[in-house]
Design a protein around this motif. Structure first.
Motif, mmCIF file in Angstrom:
data_model
loop_
_atom_site.group_PDB
_atom_site.id
_atom_site.type_symbol
_atom_site.label_atom_id
_atom_site.label_comp_id
_atom_site.label_asym_id
_atom_site.label_seq_id
_atom_site.Cartn_x
_atom_site.Cartn_y
_atom_site.Cartn_z
ATOM 1 N N ASP A 1 40.531 48.356 3.332
ATOM 2 C CA ASP A 1 40.682 48.009 1.916
ATOM 3 C C ASP A 1 41.787 46.979 1.695
ATOM 4 O OD1 ASP A 1 42.530 49.938 2.641
ATOM 5 O OD2 ASP A 1 42.830 50.551 0.557
ATOM 6 N N SER A 2 42.829 46.991 2.540
ATOM 7 C CA SER A 2 43.863 45.972 2.324
ATOM 8 C C SER A 2 43.368 44.600 2.783
ATOM 9 C CB SER A 2 45.168 46.354 3.030
ATOM 10 O OG SER A 2 45.031 46.230 4.416
ATOM 11 N N ILE A 3 42.497 44.579 3.795
ATOM 12 C CA ILE A 3 41.881 43.309 4.198
ATOM 13 C C ILE A 3 41.041 42.763 3.052
ATOM 14 C CG2 ILE A 3 40.161 42.290 5.753
ATOM 15 C CD1 ILE A 3 41.126 44.246 7.903
ATOM 16 N N GLU A 4 40.242 43.661 2.454
ATOM 17 C CA GLU A 4 39.362 43.220 1.377
ATOM 18 C C GLU A 4 40.162 42.753 0.165
ATOM 19 O OE1 GLU A 4 36.066 45.821 0.649
ATOM 20 O OE2 GLU A 4 35.887 45.072 -1.404
ATOM 21 N N ARG A 5 41.256 43.477 -0.132
ATOM 22 C CA ARG A 5 42.059 43.097 -1.293
ATOM 23 C C ARG A 5 42.648 41.692 -1.105
ATOM 24 N NH1 ARG A 5 46.379 46.699 -1.527
ATOM 25 N NH2 ARG A 5 44.958 48.308 -0.763
ATOM 26 N N ALA A 6 43.135 41.405 0.106
ATOM 27 C CA ALA A 6 43.714 40.089 0.354
ATOM 28 C C ALA A 6 42.647 38.995 0.233
ATOM 29 C CB ALA A 6 44.348 40.055 1.740
ATOM 30 N N MET A 7 41.432 39.274 0.756
ATOM 31 C CA MET A 7 40.363 38.273 0.663
ATOM 32 C C MET A 7 39.968 38.005 -0.778
ATOM 33 S SD MET A 7 37.831 39.345 3.733
ATOM 34 C CE MET A 7 37.327 37.891 4.560
ATOM 35 N N LEU A 8 39.854 39.082 -1.544
ATOM 36 C CA LEU A 8 39.497 38.923 -2.958
ATOM 37 C C LEU A 8 40.552 38.112 -3.692
ATOM 38 C CD1 LEU A 8 38.093 42.431 -3.855
ATOM 39 C CD2 LEU A 8 36.881 40.248 -3.979
ATOM 40 N N CYS A 9 41.806 38.387 -3.365
ATOM 41 C CA CYS A 9 42.906 37.684 -4.006
ATOM 42 C C CYS A 9 42.808 36.184 -3.760
ATOM 43 C CB CYS A 9 44.223 38.256 -3.479
ATOM 44 S SG CYS A 9 45.624 37.192 -3.685
ATOM 45 N N VAL A 10 42.516 35.814 -2.507
ATOM 46 C CA VAL A 10 42.393 34.384 -2.184
ATOM 47 C C VAL A 10 41.185 33.791 -2.897
ATOM 48 C CG1 VAL A 10 42.025 32.717 -0.333
ATOM 49 C CG2 VAL A 10 43.505 34.676 0.045
ATOM 50 N N ARG A 11 40.066 34.520 -2.871
ATOM 51 C CA ARG A 11 38.857 34.019 -3.523
ATOM 52 C C ARG A 11 39.108 33.744 -5.009
ATOM 53 N NH1 ARG A 11 34.074 37.985 -5.150
ATOM 54 N NH2 ARG A 11 35.558 38.316 -6.827
ATOM 55 N N ASP A 12 39.713 34.722 -5.690
ATOM 56 C CA ASP A 12 39.880 34.593 -7.138
ATOM 57 C C ASP A 12 40.849 33.479 -7.497
ATOM 58 O OD1 ASP A 12 38.101 36.582 -7.391
ATOM 59 O OD2 ASP A 12 39.574 38.180 -7.690
ATOM 60 N N ARG A 13 41.959 33.386 -6.749
ATOM 61 C CA ARG A 13 42.918 32.342 -7.071
ATOM 62 C C ARG A 13 42.323 30.965 -6.799
ATOM 63 N NH1 ARG A 13 48.332 31.706 -8.619
ATOM 64 N NH2 ARG A 13 47.903 33.704 -9.590
ATOM 65 N N LYS A 14 41.490 30.876 -5.773
ATOM 66 C CA LYS A 14 40.851 29.590 -5.472
ATOM 67 C C LYS A 14 39.912 29.189 -6.612
ATOM 68 C CE LYS A 14 38.153 27.229 -1.906
ATOM 69 N NZ LYS A 14 38.697 25.913 -2.239
ATOM 70 N N LEU A 15 39.162 30.163 -7.123
ATOM 71 C CA LEU A 15 38.262 29.871 -8.246
ATOM 72 C C LEU A 15 39.047 29.428 -9.474
ATOM 73 C CD1 LEU A 15 35.600 32.712 -8.048
ATOM 74 C CD2 LEU A 15 35.286 30.278 -7.609
ATOM 75 N N GLU A 16 40.169 30.099 -9.742
ATOM 76 C CA GLU A 16 40.979 29.748 -10.906
ATOM 77 C C GLU A 16 41.525 28.334 -10.788
ATOM 78 O OE1 GLU A 16 44.038 32.692 -11.006
ATOM 79 O OE2 GLU A 16 42.567 34.314 -11.121
ATOM 80 N N ASN A 17 41.697 27.859 -9.551
ATOM 81 C CA ASN A 17 42.323 26.559 -9.350
ATOM 82 C C ASN A 17 41.346 25.425 -9.123
ATOM 83 O OD1 ASN A 17 45.466 26.359 -9.068
ATOM 84 N ND2 ASN A 17 44.829 28.418 -8.509
ATOM 85 N N LEU A 18 40.048 25.686 -9.322
ATOM 86 C CA LEU A 18 39.093 24.596 -9.140
ATOM 87 C C LEU A 18 39.314 23.550 -10.233
ATOM 88 C CD1 LEU A 18 35.751 26.364 -8.257
ATOM 89 C CD2 LEU A 18 37.263 25.086 -6.767
ATOM 90 N N PRO A 19 39.183 22.272 -9.886
ATOM 91 C CA PRO A 19 39.321 21.248 -10.916
ATOM 92 C C PRO A 19 38.239 21.410 -11.985
ATOM 93 C CG PRO A 19 39.168 20.288 -8.719
ATOM 94 C CD PRO A 19 38.900 21.736 -8.569
ATOM 95 N N VAL A 20 38.608 21.255 -13.248
ATOM 96 C CA VAL A 20 37.659 21.417 -14.339
ATOM 97 C C VAL A 20 37.073 20.040 -14.655
ATOM 98 C CG1 VAL A 20 37.387 22.410 -16.618
ATOM 99 C CG2 VAL A 20 39.361 23.013 -15.227
ATOM 100 N N PRO A 21 35.753 19.933 -14.818
ATOM 101 C CA PRO A 21 35.217 18.646 -15.229
ATOM 102 C C PRO A 21 35.801 18.251 -16.586
ATOM 103 C CG PRO A 21 33.476 20.303 -15.031
ATOM 104 C CD PRO A 21 34.739 20.968 -14.658
ATOM 105 N N TYR A 22 36.151 17.009 -16.748
ATOM 106 C CA TYR A 22 36.736 16.485 -17.984
ATOM 107 C C TYR A 22 38.083 17.108 -18.303
ATOM 108 C CZ TYR A 22 31.834 15.351 -18.295
ATOM 109 O OH TYR A 22 30.577 14.937 -17.989
ATOM 110 N N GLY A 23 38.641 17.897 -17.374
ATOM 111 C CA GLY A 23 39.954 18.489 -17.649
ATOM 112 C C GLY A 23 41.037 17.445 -17.483
ATOM 113 N N ARG A 24 42.224 17.747 -17.943
ATOM 114 C CA ARG A 24 43.332 16.813 -17.798
ATOM 115 C C ARG A 24 44.037 17.101 -16.486
ATOM 116 N NH1 ARG A 24 46.549 14.597 -21.879
ATOM 117 N NH2 ARG A 24 45.291 13.911 -23.645
ATOM 118 N N GLY A 25 44.191 16.098 -15.649
ATOM 119 C CA GLY A 25 44.899 16.271 -14.396
ATOM 120 C C GLY A 25 44.161 17.208 -13.464
#
Lengths: 243, 414
Positions: B184-208
């Motif tokens: 479960d700690s392996i899975e938690r770390a993977m999920l954490c990376v996945r979610d933060r990566k999604l949050e940091n994807l560049p937004v189309p038409y976003g600023r910067g």
């Protein structure tokens, strides 16, 4: 009829321009330093204007990048490279842009040239080894089969913007230099390189690392040679005996 | 201890980690400092076993508090131990990178003292490289499961790729062979990376652009066939498929178990043939680029056929879909023909727009006719050439002798 030209890229494009009318009777296309018409050969003098017209045509039909692909194929050392390029350009002129997808001898040879050159270019992006000279310049000697020196230089210029680089194609006696954001080719000087004091120790560390990575249970030198052919070993510190 | 000795010990300790790819990240050098990252990845050398070296792959330390049955570096093994300092790793990376020996750094570590403490050391190395040395090249680091997720996130902004090894296809295996690692700690770390990566994807038409978080994505590794109750190929591929779709992993690596320890529950005799690993990689490619699912490939079986590659095996047992007409079939159907790859399928499509394809033109387009001839039709195909029933094809294509089989020393003598 065979055609001769001065060996420059513009020269080859001029051949493609001038021979279009004779395209069904095109013999070999060869590089020749002498401007003479021999028996059955015709020398075509380079014309920058005609070359420019061919480039404009290729860019219009196939996109701006296509000229780079032609130039890549031009740097190949395959025997049929020149005539393959000329015939491919003729086909594109005659049959339109889709001709590039024809299963035609000349097109296939053109694509094969391009593929071999870009493969070797990519190979040397990894296999080039720099050695530090006493004045801090990074020096790399290599002996590529195709003329990829000019193709690999921009990569290293971008990667090491603050370094002075000297890339030496030993087979062709040419040196590529990068310094202060500029890149140029020059004939190779005569002086032997003088290496810096740390260079030897660093190569030894690299050999240590290289030797430690082998998994003996999976020893497979044939596979190694497939990826890293023997003609590249001479300039690889990891393939030299350890001290 | 000399730096050379540390390098020897810690490179040796890291060599069983499979991943050595440097692709997927594109970082432009701003005109100062050193280095950039090439999206295509570049291999720099090949070891005598034929594996590529693209990264300086070392452990930060091999002093471990864990006692995993399959691992050379486990606490109970009597081996040479060593630890780098952050400065030493940074120095080595810069020296090697500058000479074009490597494409970047791959730093992993044994769990020394605690997971958090180990992560802090890894972060320190990345900070020195990125901030003090002005290094813009590739960095791949292992996140240590069980470490604080805040540390995992901090590391993610410094590196190109993070990987967290799931180690085994099934949780039962993990519990047996790596009792200190928790699924479960392996899975938690993977999920954490996945979610933060999604949050940091560049937004189309976003600023910067948001700061890049693990731009080359996340990867993991599974050990194949360790111990008596090791997961089958079916377990492994189903797990890989789930990891690709749910965890959005970039790569799953497979490592045929090499018996490095003389103990239960991983008996030393159980070396896994490299061919099995090879077949798993082939199946993995089919998962990622050819639109196959694990269920399709495995059918009713638990193990992949070792004498045929998985695509040919699928085609033989699903012969109702064949032969395929190369002049008519859609791209997806062409991709499923053994001997036709992504590139040759595209070339077929481009070429048949100009003129109908003749049978003899397939080979110049890059099709491997030795396999494809049983599964395609085209203009002018010779009719007498091939069997057209699955049993006959299987007999023709199944490898008689197995070229990848490891011959043991004693077998070779006998």
């Amino acid at each position: 009829m065979n055609y001769l030209f001065d060996g420059s890229f513009d020269g080859l494009l001029t051949v493609a321009f001038d021979t279009y009318a004779q395209r069904f009777d095109l013999g070999d296309v060869r590089e020749c330093p002498m401007q003479t018409d021999l028996l059955g050969d015709r020398y075509i003098a380079t014309s920058p204007v005609k070359a420019q017209r061919v480039k404009a045509f290729l860019a219009r039909q196939q996109g701006e990048d296509f000229c780079i692909r032609v130039k890549t194929a031009f740097l190949s050392c395959r025997a049929a490279r020149f005539s393959a390029i000329v015939r491919t350009i003729h086909l594109l002129r005659q049959q339109g842009s889709e001709a590039l997808h024809l299963v035609h001898e000349a097109v296939l040879e053109f694509l094969a040239c391009e593929k071999e050159v870009s493969r070797e270019q990519h190979r040397f992006l990894g296999l080039l080894r720099f050695q530090e000279l006493a004045d801090g310049t990074l020096y790399a000697a290599f002996e590529p089969k195709h003329h990829v020196l000019a193709l690999v230089m921009p990569h290293f210029a971008r990667r090491f913007p603050r370094e002075r680089l000297l890339l030496v194609d030993e087979g062709r006696g040419l040196a590529g230099c990068c310094a202060n954001g500029r890149v140029w080719l020059q004939p190779l000087g005569k002086d032997a390189p003088v290496f810096s004091a740390q260079e030897c120790a660093c190569q030894e560390l690299w050999r240590t690392f290289f030797a430690a990575l082998v998994i003996r249970e999976r020893f497979n030198p044939r596979l190694q040679r497939q990826h890293m052919p023997k003609y590249t070993w001479k300039n690889l510190p990891e393939m030299q005996p350890r001290m | 201890m000399e730096l050379a000795d540390k390098l020897r010990i810690l490179a040796d300790a890291a060599k069983y980690d499979v991943s050595c790819s440097s692709s997927g990240s594109h970082r432009v050098n701003p005109g100062y400092g050193m280095g950039n990252a090439q999206a295509c990845g570049i291999c720099h050398s090949w070891t005598a076993d034929g594996r590529c070296i693209s990264l300086l792959k070392v452990l930060y330390t091999n002093v471990c508090t864990y006692d995993c049955a399959y691992c050379v570096n486990r606490r109970s093994n009597d081996i040479e131990r060593a630890s780098f300092t952050p400065d030493e790793v940074a120095r080595l990376t810069m020296d090697f990178y500058r000479r074009n020996y490597i494409e970047g750094l791959f730093l992993s570590s044994a769990v020394a003292v605690s997971a958090d403490r180990t992560m802090e050391r890894l972060i320190r190395v990345a900070e020195i490289l990125r901030q003090r040395e002005g290094y813009f090249g590739y960095i791949h680091m292992k996140a240590i499961p069980g470490a604080d997720l805040a540390l995992v996130r901090r590391l993610g902004y410094l590196v190109d790729r993070l990987s967290i090894n799931v180690e085994f296809a099934t949780p039962a295996e993990l519990a047996l062979l790596a009792p200190d690692k928790k699924a479960d700690s392996i899975e938690r770390a993977m999920l954490c990376v996945r979610d933060r990566k999604l949050e940091n994807l560049p937004v189309p038409y976003g600023r910067g652009r948001p700061p890049a978080f693990v731009p080359a994505g996340q990867s993991t590794q599974m050990i194949v066939g360790a111990g008596e109750n090791a997961g089958s190929d079916r377990d492994i591929l189903l797990r890989a498929q789930a990891l690709y779709s749910q965890m959005q992993l970039k790569r799953v690596f497979y490592s045929a178990y090499i018996p490095v320890n003389q103990s239960q529950p991983c008996p030393p005799r159980a070396a896994v043939p490299l061919l099995r690993e090879h077949r798993l990689y082939q199946a993995d490619w089919l998962l990622r680029f050819y639109g196959f699912s694990a269920e399709e490939m495995m059918g009713q079986q638990t193990a992949l056929d070792l004498s045929l590659d998985p695509k040919t095996a699928w085609a033989v047992s699903n012969y109702v879909h064949f032969p395929v007409d190369v002049n008519r079939a859609p791209y997806e159907a062409l991709l499923r023909v053994p001997g036709i790859g992504v590139l040759s399928a595209r070339r077929i499509i481009a070429s048949r727009r100009v003129a109908r394809l003749h049978y003899d033109q397939l080979r110049p387009l890059g099709v491997v006719m030795a396999r494809a001839k049983y599964f395609v039709v085209a203009e002018g195909k010779p009719s007498q050439a091939v069997p057209s029933h699955p049993e006959g094809i299987y007999r023709k294509l199944a490898a008689p002798a197995n070229p990848y089989q490891q011959v043991s020393f004693w077998e070779a003598l006998a």
